[in-house]
Design an enzyme around this catalytic site. Sequence first.
Site, mmCIF file in Angstrom:
data_model
loop_
_atom_site.group_PDB
_atom_site.id
_atom_site.type_symbol
_atom_site.label_atom_id
_atom_site.label_comp_id
_atom_site.label_asym_id
_atom_site.label_seq_id
_atom_site.Cartn_x
_atom_site.Cartn_y
_atom_site.Cartn_z
ATOM 1 N N SER A 110 -0.651 -7.888 -0.445
ATOM 2 C CA SER A 110 0.674 -7.429 -0.074
ATOM 3 C C SER A 110 1.400 -8.171 0.672
ATOM 4 C CB SER A 110 0.484 -5.934 0.817
ATOM 5 O OG SER A 110 -0.010 -6.385 2.120
ATOM 6 N N ILE A 131 0.663 -1.208 -0.002
ATOM 7 C CA ILE A 131 -0.046 -0.086 -0.022
ATOM 8 C C ILE A 131 0.956 1.114 -0.025
ATOM 9 C CG2 ILE A 131 -1.513 1.366 1.472
ATOM 10 C CD1 ILE A 131 -3.056 -1.350 2.141
ATOM 11 N N SER A 151 -5.621 3.104 8.280
ATOM 12 C CA SER A 151 -6.276 2.333 9.275
ATOM 13 C C SER A 151 -6.722 0.887 8.768
ATOM 14 C CB SER A 151 -7.682 3.168 9.887
ATOM 15 O OG SER A 151 -8.238 2.278 10.584
ATOM 16 N N ASP A 179 13.561 3.171 10.562
ATOM 17 C CA ASP A 179 12.755 1.963 11.425
ATOM 18 C C ASP A 179 11.824 2.661 12.093
ATOM 19 O OD1 ASP A 179 11.627 0.138 12.814
ATOM 20 O OD2 ASP A 179 13.333 -0.849 13.567
ATOM 21 N N ARG A 203 14.921 -0.977 -1.891
ATOM 22 C CA ARG A 203 13.630 -0.845 -2.305
ATOM 23 C C ARG A 203 13.278 0.635 -2.663
ATOM 24 N NH1 ARG A 203 9.804 -5.036 -1.331
ATOM 25 N NH2 ARG A 203 10.722 -6.982 -1.655
ATOM 26 N N TYR A 244 -4.473 -4.907 17.309
ATOM 27 C CA TYR A 244 -4.478 -4.384 16.253
ATOM 28 C C TYR A 244 -6.002 -3.712 15.770
ATOM 29 C CZ TYR A 244 -3.952 -4.190 11.003
ATOM 30 O OH TYR A 244 -3.678 -3.983 9.737
ATOM 31 N N LYS A 302 -6.095 0.443 15.300
ATOM 32 C CA LYS A 302 -6.381 0.954 13.957
ATOM 33 C C LYS A 302 -7.892 1.763 14.213
ATOM 34 C CE LYS A 302 -3.813 -0.691 10.896
ATOM 35 N NZ LYS A 302 -2.812 0.344 10.066
#
Length: 276
Positions: A194, A15, A139, A61, A39, A159, A163
């Site tokens: 992903s 994303i 989110s 990081d 990357r 989690y 979010k």
Amino acid sequence: MARRLVVVTGASSGIGAAFARQFASKGWDLALVARREDRLKELAEEMKARFGVDSLIIPVDLSKANAPKEIVKAVEDAGRQIDGLVNNAGAGQPGHFTETKWTDQARFLQLMVTNYLALAHLVAPGMAERGFGRIINVSSVSALLPSANAHTRFSGTLYPGAKSLLIKFSEALHLELAGKNVHVSAVAPGYTWSEFHDVNGARATVSQMPKFWMLTAEEVATAGYDAVERGIVLRVPGAWYKFLTAMSKVLPDPLGRAIMRAQERRMTARAGGANP
């Protein structure tokens, strides 16, 4: 006049990379943030070739407490200002809350909550003063649905709550900055193709999902960009997830949790795993 610049965290894949491409296609320069510098360099070269935009490479990081200040300093040292921010970097913390180390949970919160807010806190005042800014907080649809054991297995017990906070924060900051041309939006995707699922060990389960459950990173980025430009504070990409979140608002909570549990059993059975 210099092009506007957007900071995209977690830009090395998925994303985050899709958001970088979306903003670049609209003429924004980029500050690409992630741990994997190789990357980021590849993405920067692609964006220069395709869209003619410039990129700053910031290998940081985001689970470290000083990361937000390092990011802002790197942009300022390059003589640029931050006009946009996409808070996207993230990873789950799989495992039962009571069976994991608190240091791991604290690292998760630093990455997924504290540093999101710290970055916004650093850049929002300048945006307000200049009369322009765009902030997107990535989110999850899990913040809008009843909880399920799958969150513990693949993303972590904290989690959905983490979010959820991002959605409420986005709503409040959007109101706070109303009238200053600073738009704040939360985008709440469901299952998205992903590397996130590979890292969290959920690839087998995700691969068994019905196709209409799966979003692409490009769909999420397009939805998020459109929302923040239009001043829409919350966007749920995908017709299926719009339906699910709408239903969750009208169903009694016990029924909603029962439905989530039944769906989880079906998902686990498809993946050939044991139901927790």
